[in-house]
Enzyme design. Sequence first.
Site, PDB file in Angstrom:
ATOM      1  N   HIS A   1      -9.033   2.494  -1.248  1.00 56.87           N
ATOM      2  CA  HIS A   1      -9.104   2.092   0.166  1.00 56.87           C
ATOM      3  C   HIS A   1      -8.135   0.944   0.440  1.00 56.87           C
ATOM      4  CE1 HIS A   1     -13.558   3.474   0.071  1.00 56.87           C
ATOM      5  NE2 HIS A   1     -12.875   4.398   0.726  1.00 56.87           N
TER       6      HIS A   1
ATOM      7  N   SER B   1     -16.177   5.922  -3.533  1.00 60.05           N
ATOM      8  CA  SER B   1     -17.295   4.990  -3.419  1.00 60.05           C
ATOM      9  C   SER B   1     -18.544   5.554  -4.090  1.00 60.05           C
ATOM     10  CB  SER B   1     -17.587   4.677  -1.946  1.00 60.05           C
ATOM     11  OG  SER B   1     -16.509   3.981  -1.364  1.00 60.05           O
TER      12      SER B   1
END
Length: 161
Positions: free
Chosen positions: A17, A129
Amino acid sequence: MAKAIYPGSFDPITLGHLDLIKRSSRVFDEVIVCILNNASKKCPLFSIEERVKMLGDVTAEYSNVKVASSEGLLVDFARENGVNFIVRGLRGTTDFDFELQMAQANKTMSSEIETVFLATDPRYSFISSSMVKEFASYGKSVAGFVPEQVLQQIERKYNIM
């Protein structure tokens, strides 16, 4: 002014990210990293407020990056904030199939907003994640997958020493 939004749940933010945020900040005049409350993802590890703080901390060096959160539709948030582009990362073909459908749906709802796809840096292409949370839930270190400040927060949540 080219303004972009990089949406996601960021629960937690990963190095993948962060790489996309950094690269987007070089392409666009302003990038809004928007934490969306994804109702389909049950039991978040971090609250929206915790994620906003963590994202603010790890993106502080990028003067054209702002952090926000939204409960509604992405296209509505984009319109309300004068955003021209949606940035999405692609790790592989599975991501592409899903992201293309979302881009087409968003385009149908708001024709003035374009979706831009960035290929994930190969160093981070396997990181998600969900994977980070799963490893940490078994007491495994996720160093090298998340920024250091985030690693400390994950270790606290899972009592990893």
